[in-house]
Motif scaffolding. Structure first.
Motif, PDB file in Angstrom:
ATOM      1  N   LYS A 158       0.837  -1.207   0.000  1.00 13.58           N
ATOM      2  CA  LYS A 158       0.000   0.000   0.000  1.00 13.58           C
ATOM      3  C   LYS A 158       0.870   1.254   0.000  1.00 13.58           C
ATOM      4  O   LYS A 158       0.400   2.344  -0.309  1.00 13.58           O
ATOM      5  CB  LYS A 158      -0.965  -0.002   1.177  1.00 13.58           C
ATOM      6  CG  LYS A 158      -0.341   0.251   2.539  1.00 13.58           C
ATOM      7  CD  LYS A 158      -1.435   0.357   3.596  1.00 13.58           C
ATOM      8  CE  LYS A 158      -0.865   0.769   4.940  1.00 13.58           C
ATOM      9  NZ  LYS A 158      -1.919   0.968   5.950  1.00 13.58           N
ATOM     10  N   PRO A 196       3.871  10.134  -0.397  1.00 17.35           N
ATOM     11  CA  PRO A 196       2.712  10.477  -1.228  1.00 17.35           C
ATOM     12  C   PRO A 196       2.710  11.973  -1.559  1.00 17.35           C
ATOM     13  O   PRO A 196       3.305  12.784  -0.847  1.00 17.35           O
ATOM     14  CB  PRO A 196       1.515  10.086  -0.351  1.00 17.35           C
ATOM     15  CG  PRO A 196       2.048  10.019   1.035  1.00 17.35           C
ATOM     16  CD  PRO A 196       3.488   9.629   0.927  1.00 17.35           C
ATOM     17  N   CYS A 198      -0.245  13.909  -2.883  1.00 16.88           N
ATOM     18  CA  CYS A 198      -1.529  14.593  -3.009  1.00 16.88           C
ATOM     19  C   CYS A 198      -2.070  14.962  -1.620  1.00 16.88           C
ATOM     20  O   CYS A 198      -2.223  14.102  -0.752  1.00 16.88           O
ATOM     21  CB  CYS A 198      -2.538  13.707  -3.739  1.00 16.88           C
ATOM     22  SG  CYS A 198      -2.026  13.262  -5.425  1.00 16.88           S
ATOM     23  N   ASP A 200      -4.918  16.922   1.039  1.00 22.08           N
ATOM     24  CA  ASP A 200      -6.354  17.229   1.104  1.00 22.08           C
ATOM     25  C   ASP A 200      -6.629  18.728   1.094  1.00 22.08           C
ATOM     26  O   ASP A 200      -7.778  19.157   1.016  1.00 22.08           O
ATOM     27  CB  ASP A 200      -7.017  16.563   2.318  1.00 22.08           C
ATOM     28  CG  ASP A 200      -6.523  17.088   3.667  1.00 22.08           C
ATOM     29  OD1 ASP A 200      -5.827  18.122   3.715  1.00 22.08           O
ATOM     30  OD2 ASP A 200      -6.849  16.452   4.694  1.00 22.08           O
ATOM     31  N   ALA A 211      -3.189  10.189   6.667  1.00 24.54           N
ATOM     32  CA  ALA A 211      -4.492  10.309   6.011  1.00 24.54           C
ATOM     33  C   ALA A 211      -4.690  11.632   5.293  1.00 24.54           C
ATOM     34  O   ALA A 211      -5.522  11.719   4.372  1.00 24.54           O
ATOM     35  CB  ALA A 211      -5.611  10.091   7.029  1.00 24.54           C
ATOM     36  N   ALA A 214      -2.256  11.477   0.052  1.00 26.77           N
ATOM     37  CA  ALA A 214      -2.659  10.312  -0.734  1.00 26.77           C
ATOM     38  C   ALA A 214      -1.749  10.176  -1.942  1.00 26.77           C
ATOM     39  O   ALA A 214      -1.091  11.140  -2.364  1.00 26.77           O
ATOM     40  CB  ALA A 214      -4.113  10.443  -1.190  1.00 26.77           C
ATOM     41  N   TYR A 215      -1.741   8.981  -2.519  1.00 23.99           N
ATOM     42  CA  TYR A 215      -1.019   8.747  -3.769  1.00 23.99           C
ATOM     43  C   TYR A 215      -1.920   9.148  -4.934  1.00 23.99           C
ATOM     44  O   TYR A 215      -3.140   9.285  -4.772  1.00 23.99           O
ATOM     45  CB  TYR A 215      -0.648   7.272  -3.888  1.00 23.99           C
ATOM     46  CG  TYR A 215       0.391   6.829  -2.893  1.00 23.99           C
ATOM     47  CD1 TYR A 215       1.741   7.124  -3.079  1.00 23.99           C
ATOM     48  CD2 TYR A 215       0.023   6.112  -1.744  1.00 23.99           C
ATOM     49  CE1 TYR A 215       2.693   6.717  -2.162  1.00 23.99           C
ATOM     50  CE2 TYR A 215       0.969   5.705  -0.826  1.00 23.99           C
ATOM     51  CZ  TYR A 215       2.303   6.011  -1.039  1.00 23.99           C
ATOM     52  OH  TYR A 215       3.253   5.617  -0.125  1.00 23.99           O
ATOM     53  N   GLU A 217      -4.406   9.022  -8.034  1.00 23.22           N
ATOM     54  CA  GLU A 217      -5.558   8.133  -8.215  1.00 23.22           C
ATOM     55  C   GLU A 217      -5.219   6.959  -9.111  1.00 23.22           C
ATOM     56  O   GLU A 217      -5.708   5.845  -8.940  1.00 23.22           O
ATOM     57  CB  GLU A 217      -6.712   8.949  -8.810  1.00 23.22           C
ATOM     58  CG  GLU A 217      -8.028   8.234  -8.836  1.00 23.22           C
ATOM     59  CD  GLU A 217      -9.149   9.171  -9.252  1.00 23.22           C
ATOM     60  OE1 GLU A 217     -10.221   9.121  -8.626  1.00 23.22           O
ATOM     61  OE2 GLU A 217      -8.937   9.975 -10.191  1.00 23.22           O
ATOM     62  N   CYS A 227      -4.325  13.482  -8.992  1.00 26.21           N
ATOM     63  CA  CYS A 227      -4.663  13.354  -7.584  1.00 26.21           C
ATOM     64  C   CYS A 227      -6.142  13.009  -7.432  1.00 26.21           C
ATOM     65  O   CYS A 227      -6.974  13.455  -8.233  1.00 26.21           O
ATOM     66  CB  CYS A 227      -4.367  14.664  -6.844  1.00 26.21           C
ATOM     67  SG  CYS A 227      -2.607  14.960  -6.544  1.00 26.21           S
ATOM     68  N   SER A 230     -10.501  13.653  -3.265  1.00 24.38           N
ATOM     69  CA  SER A 230     -10.412  13.860  -1.821  1.00 24.38           C
ATOM     70  C   SER A 230      -9.112  14.560  -1.410  1.00 24.38           C
ATOM     71  O   SER A 230      -9.022  15.146  -0.333  1.00 24.38           O
ATOM     72  CB  SER A 230     -10.497  12.513  -1.094  1.00 24.38           C
ATOM     73  OG  SER A 230      -9.439  11.655  -1.530  1.00 24.38           O
ATOM     74  N   HIS A 231      -8.110  14.478  -2.279  1.00 23.99           N
ATOM     75  CA  HIS A 231      -6.797  15.070  -2.007  1.00 23.99           C
ATOM     76  C   HIS A 231      -6.329  15.775  -3.287  1.00 23.99           C
ATOM     77  O   HIS A 231      -5.436  15.304  -3.983  1.00 23.99           O
ATOM     78  CB  HIS A 231      -5.797  13.992  -1.592  1.00 23.99           C
ATOM     79  CG  HIS A 231      -6.101  13.334  -0.294  1.00 23.99           C
ATOM     80  ND1 HIS A 231      -7.154  12.451  -0.132  1.00 23.99           N
ATOM     81  CD2 HIS A 231      -5.504  13.439   0.933  1.00 23.99           C
ATOM     82  CE1 HIS A 231      -7.175  12.029   1.133  1.00 23.99           C
ATOM     83  NE2 HIS A 231      -6.193  12.621   1.792  1.00 23.99           N
TER      84      HIS A 231
END
Length: 342
Positions: A158, A196, A198, A200, A211, A214-215, A217, A227, A230-231
């Protein structure tokens, strides 16, 4: 499993290269502190190698202005008072004792005391022009990547692109693997740690310190993956390269009798899948990082103030936890033993 990667940057970068913010940070301290995951604890559960501004302490209160708290930095750019840290690598001998593996500087950064190489990128390793626009991290921003409990490939996948390279020489970059190399590595082992990219757009931190990031999409940062909604804010690719001088432990007669690989992280992982990649506390002075991202450069940047290796090496702090981190020991600092299962 293996990753493909960019070949040695120092060798492949074109002579007219415009960008790729790449710089060394010397070792600030090796200590059992982790103000991000274990704030206020001294000692923290396991040992870390720490770089950057000398305001580093057990709590790192996010309400304080880190650049103004620090009086020096162990990084090349003297406006960068951020703190960067990772777990520490150990060698486990056949007799069950452990020895800390030292770090050595990357190619082109000779004279720097251990530490690691830090990158901030707009377009990833392959694109030396770095033309995309990114939003620099904000004061108070912090993040973490990795899972100290991961012991299988599925558990660690992940986290994208946390890898190892068995170095034939200082410029080796491929192949990269997800777990520890299983043979002696002539020049050492390099860990590559990509965060990561990206954000929020709201939170400077989150309870798990991950949280709020993010990586992409789909695809990766290097491939220009978008991205997620959500981020939505695209930030620089923060990337660490750490070179561990495992060459002193290449005598297989000293390796475990069953022939298994002998290296273990300071929190006990002997598989390599936990690759407790890194922690980051933003601390660039004023808008210096955004200026560097808006005016791309390669290593020597006209928009940033640079200091030499002597100044980087001079910036250190005294260890807070008094324990032996240099001798052969029967257990890892914090009482850990090599663990190959979750």
């Amino acid at each position: 499993m293996k990753w493909n990667s960019a070949a040695t940057l120092a060798l492949l970068a074109p002579s007219n290269v415009l960008a790729l913010l790449r710089f060394p940070c010397a070792q600030l301290v090796i200590d059992r502190l982790d103000p991000l995951v274990n704030p206020g604890q001294a000692p923290s559960p396991h040992l870390h190698q720490i770089l950057g501004g000398n305001a580093f302490n057990t709590t790192m209160d996010p309400s304080k202005d880190m650049p103004k708290e620090s009086t020096c930095t162990s990084c090349q750019f003297s406006e960068d008072f951020s703190n960067y840290w990772t777990a520490v690598l150990y060698f486990k001998a056949k007799n069950g004792t452990y020895k800390r593996v030292p770090q050595i500087p990357n190619s082109g950064f000779e004279g720097v005391n251990g530490g690691m190489t830090v990158y901030y990128m707009q377009d990833g390793l392959y694109n030396f022009q770095q033309t995309s626009k990114v939003t620099a991290f904000k004061p108070g921003f912090r993040m973490y990547i990795g899972d100290v409990n991961a012991r299988t490939k599925e558990q660690m996948e992940k986290f994208r692109q946390l890898t190892y390279t068995c170095l034939e020489n200082i410029n080796t970059r491929d192949p990269q693997t997800l777990d520890f190399p299983t043979k002696p590595c002539k020049t050492g082992i390099m860990t590559a740690l990509r965060f990561p990219t990206c954000w929020d757009g709201k939170n400077l931190d989150s309870p798990d310190h991950m949280a709020h990031m993010a990586y992409p999409e789909s695809g990766t940062f290097e491939s220009g993956g978008p991205c997620p909604a959500s981020h939505p804010v695209r930030m620089p690719q923060l990337f660490y390269e750490v070179i561990w001088d495992t060459s002193k432990f290449n005598n297989k007669a000293d390796w475990p009798a069953d022939g298994s690989q002998p290296f273990v992280w300071s929190f006990g992982d002997g598989t390599g899948y936990a690759n407790h990649a890194g922690d980051y506390l933003f601390g660039w002075q004023d808008d210096s990082l955004q200026r560097a991202m808006d005016s791309p450069c390669y290593q020597n940047c006209p928009t940033l103030k640079t200091q030499n290796a002597q100044a980087m090496n001079k910036c250190t702090v005294k260890r807070r936890v008094n324990e032996d981190i240099d001798s052969w020991v029967k257990e890892l600092p914090g009482g850990h033993q090599a663990n190959y299962r979750k």
